[in-house]
Design a protein around this motif. Structure first.
Motif, short mmCIF file in Angstrom:
data_model
loop_
_atom_site.label_atom_id
_atom_site.label_comp_id
_atom_site.label_asym_id
_atom_site.label_seq_id
_atom_site.Cartn_x
_atom_site.Cartn_y
_atom_site.Cartn_z
N ALA A 296 0.81 -1.21 0.00
CA ALA A 296 0.00 0.00 0.00
C ALA A 296 0.84 1.27 0.00
CB ALA A 296 -0.92 0.01 1.21
N MET A 297 2.04 1.23 0.59
CA MET A 297 2.83 2.45 0.73
C MET A 297 4.22 2.36 0.12
SD MET A 297 1.63 3.59 4.59
CE MET A 297 3.05 2.83 5.28
N ILE A 298 4.96 1.36 0.44
CA ILE A 298 6.37 1.31 0.04
C ILE A 298 6.53 1.05 -1.45
CG2 ILE A 298 8.54 0.07 0.39
CD1 ILE A 298 7.56 -0.41 3.31
N LYS B 76 8.01 2.83 -7.14
CA LYS B 76 7.68 2.98 -8.56
C LYS B 76 7.74 4.45 -8.97
CE LYS B 76 5.04 -1.13 -9.56
NZ LYS B 76 3.86 -1.66 -10.23
N ARG B 77 7.19 5.35 -8.13
CA ARG B 77 7.24 6.78 -8.43
C ARG B 77 8.69 7.27 -8.51
NH1 ARG B 77 2.60 6.93 -5.18
NH2 ARG B 77 3.82 7.29 -3.30
N ASN C 125 13.35 9.11 -11.65
CA ASN C 125 14.76 8.97 -12.02
C ASN C 125 14.93 8.74 -13.52
OD1 ASN C 125 15.62 9.38 -9.41
ND2 ASN C 125 15.76 7.20 -8.94
N GLU C 126 14.04 7.96 -14.12
CA GLU C 126 14.09 7.73 -15.56
C GLU C 126 13.83 9.02 -16.32
OE1 GLU C 126 11.36 4.62 -16.58
OE2 GLU C 126 12.46 3.11 -15.43
#
Length: 91
Positions: free
Chosen positions: A25-27, A32-33, A38-39
């Motif tokens: 739910a959080m980590i 992913k964000r 970074n990409e």
């Protein structure tokens, strides 16, 4: 042996469930964000329109390993850390 199994199910299993729910739910979404951010930062090119974390809009003039120079007005260039770039806008 039965008491040990009952202890595990009653006391330890709920802890594992809470940790798993917190991870998904959080980590994981935050990871992913961060990966997507970074990409986006690594793919910045001259001419890209971007927005900084402070809300400043500009066009990428140049980039190097850690910084990006933005053209923000007529002959006004500002240099930012790449991590200060929040979003890339359509050209």
């Amino acid at each position: 042996m039965n008491d040990t199994l009952q202890f595990i199910v009653v006391n330890i299993l709920p802890l594992f469930v809470i940790v798993a729910v917190a991870y998904f739910a959080m980590i994981r979404p935050q990871q992913k964000r961060t990966q997507k951010q970074n990409e986006m930062i690594s793919q910045l090119q001259k001419g890209d329109r971007v927005v900084t974390v402070g809300g400043l809009h500009g066009t990428v003039r140049s980039t190097d390993a850690k910084t990006v120079t933005l053209m923000v007005g007529r002959n006004q260039e500002l240099t930012f850390d790449k991590l200060a770039i929040r979003d890339k806008r359509p050209s």
